[in-house]
Design a protein around this motif. Structure first.
Motif, mmCIF file in Angstrom:
data_model
loop_
_atom_site.group_PDB
_atom_site.id
_atom_site.type_symbol
_atom_site.label_atom_id
_atom_site.label_comp_id
_atom_site.label_asym_id
_atom_site.label_seq_id
_atom_site.Cartn_x
_atom_site.Cartn_y
_atom_site.Cartn_z
ATOM 1 N N PHE A 13 0.939 -1.195 -0.051
ATOM 2 C CA PHE A 13 0.059 -0.020 0.033
ATOM 3 C C PHE A 13 0.848 1.255 0.038
ATOM 4 O O PHE A 13 0.297 2.238 -0.583
ATOM 5 C CB PHE A 13 -0.864 0.069 1.190
ATOM 6 N N SER A 14 2.052 1.374 0.671
ATOM 7 C CA SER A 14 3.192 2.602 0.570
ATOM 8 C C SER A 14 3.722 2.517 -0.582
ATOM 9 O O SER A 14 4.401 3.652 -0.679
ATOM 10 C CB SER A 14 3.850 2.226 2.099
ATOM 11 N N PRO A 17 2.250 5.291 -3.422
ATOM 12 C CA PRO A 17 2.517 6.717 -3.053
ATOM 13 C C PRO A 17 4.053 7.274 -3.134
ATOM 14 O O PRO A 17 4.367 8.250 -3.693
ATOM 15 C CB PRO A 17 1.978 7.138 -1.793
ATOM 16 N N GLU A 42 -0.015 18.130 -3.013
ATOM 17 C CA GLU A 42 0.049 17.056 -3.604
ATOM 18 C C GLU A 42 1.091 15.991 -2.826
ATOM 19 O O GLU A 42 0.895 14.728 -2.445
ATOM 20 C CB GLU A 42 0.171 16.994 -4.972
ATOM 21 N N CYS A 45 0.195 15.027 0.838
ATOM 22 C CA CYS A 45 -0.837 14.144 0.664
ATOM 23 C C CYS A 45 -0.151 12.782 0.380
ATOM 24 O O CYS A 45 -0.629 11.475 0.915
ATOM 25 C CB CYS A 45 -2.068 14.587 -0.269
ATOM 26 N N LEU A 46 0.649 12.900 -0.426
ATOM 27 C CA LEU A 46 1.492 11.428 -0.781
ATOM 28 C C LEU A 46 2.226 11.100 0.356
ATOM 29 O O LEU A 46 2.368 9.737 0.462
ATOM 30 C CB LEU A 46 2.217 11.580 -2.136
ATOM 31 N N ILE A 48 1.614 11.554 3.455
ATOM 32 C CA ILE A 48 0.661 10.999 4.344
ATOM 33 C C ILE A 48 0.198 9.636 4.011
ATOM 34 O O ILE A 48 -0.011 8.803 4.865
ATOM 35 C CB ILE A 48 -0.620 12.012 4.683
ATOM 36 N N ALA A 49 -0.229 9.433 2.725
ATOM 37 C CA ALA A 49 -0.487 8.268 2.242
ATOM 38 C C ALA A 49 0.400 7.060 2.458
ATOM 39 O O ALA A 49 0.190 5.953 2.756
ATOM 40 C CB ALA A 49 -0.942 8.446 0.689
ATOM 41 N N LEU A 52 0.343 6.287 6.178
ATOM 42 C CA LEU A 52 -1.006 5.884 6.744
ATOM 43 C C LEU A 52 -1.163 4.374 7.164
ATOM 44 O O LEU A 52 -1.843 4.027 8.179
ATOM 45 C CB LEU A 52 -1.959 6.049 5.707
#
Length: 91
Positions: A13-14, A17, A42, A45-46, A48-49, A52
């Motif tokens: 998932f990481s 991004p 942007e 946000c990436l 943080i993604a 996450l």
């Protein structure tokens, strides 16, 4: 769910991004005389993604450490893949 599977899913998932962050890196693009298309929002946000999955791994310290190691290795491979190759001098 096993620790390895949980960490593997979090790394997967990481990875996307993180790859997008590496591709849109302003310093790398500036050295190639290209302009960055990503805004500061942007990139944040990436970032943080990328981080996450850690929220979901806080209850499992082993999975969190495996995820952290996997993100470091993924970032290192992205940096190596996107690096400008050194030109060797021919004699």
């Amino acid at each position: 769910m096993s620790t390895e599977l949980l960490a593997g899913l979090a790394i997967a998932f990481s990875a996307m991004p993180l790859l997008l962050l590496a591709i849109r890196d302003p310093k790398r693009l500036r050295s190639r005389r290209q302009r960055s298309q990503a805004t500061v929002l942007e990139r944040r946000c990436l970032a943080i993604a990328v981080a996450l999955p850690l929220v979901f791994l806080l209850g499992n310290a082993a999975a969190a450490l495996i995820w952290l190691s996997g993100v470091f290795v993924t970032g290192w491979f992205c940096a190596l893949w996107l690096a400008t190759p050194a030109h060797s001098e021919s004699q």
